[in-house]
Design an enzyme around this catalytic site. Structure first.
Site: not given
Length: 197
Positions: A105, A108-110
């Protein structure tokens, strides 16, 4: 509220901060200790890479399920009773002898928590997010997943709109294993694409 399970070891600073925050929220009447315990229990039992491993094992033993999984990941994982807002738009990509998929991702950090549990720290780190796009073969090798030059690497960028799950190749020599035994072989990292089973 959360209890200290260290049996004599002093809690770490982050544990002390979490306990203080829990106490403050409870004192202010914003949340109850029972609610905090329920949330903790949900993270421990409902968000787990074991759910993704069940999905993978089912796809390995049931060709019809595999087809449904690749056609509509969300609907197929719902068949196994797995739910969660972050998998409402789940796409599953299958590794094979000539192609290797990996998920990142970049913004961000999906991450599909319902099937993979909590994201590992490296998944959220800016170096992973940047390098996996620029130099995936090099970074995968550094992470212990060297791939032959003939294998094509496809990098999938998760977002708030769509999350990805990698369907790893079934390891050779596992024909006699049950679905539960196969699930025990599957790792979170293989479902992100940074490991090969």
């Amino acid at each position: 509220m959360t209890t200290n399970h260290h049996h004599g070891t002093p809690p770490a600073p982050v544990e002390r901060r979490a306990a203080a925050l829990e106490e403050l929220l409870a004192e202010q009447g914003l949340v109850s200790p029972e609610y905090i315990d329920a949330v903790q229990q949900a993270y421990e039992t409902q968000l787990s890479p074991m759910h993704g491993a069940r999905v993978v094992a089912r796809a390995w033993v049931d060709p019809a399920y595999r087809e449904r999984l690749l056609a509509n990941g969300t609907r197929a994982v719902h068949e196994l009773g797995i739910q969660g807002p972050e998998i409402e738009h789940l796409t599953v990509v299958a590794n094979g002898p000539e192609v290797h998929h990996v998920v990142v991702c970049t913004l961000c950090s999906c991450y599909p928590w319902a099937v993979l549990g909590l994201p590992p720290n490296w998944y959220k780190d800016p170096p992973y997010r940047a390098r996996m796009v620029r130099e995936p073969r090099t970074l995968l090798a550094e992470m212990g997943c060297p791939l032959h030059e003939s294998v094509e690497i496809q990098v999938w960028d998760s977002s708030a709109e769509i999350r990805y799950l990698v369907l790893p190749e079934r390891p050779p020599g596992t024909d006699g294993l049950s679905e539960a035994e196969l699930a025990a072989l599957v790792t979170r990292d293989s479902m992100v694409g940074v490991a090969v089973l």
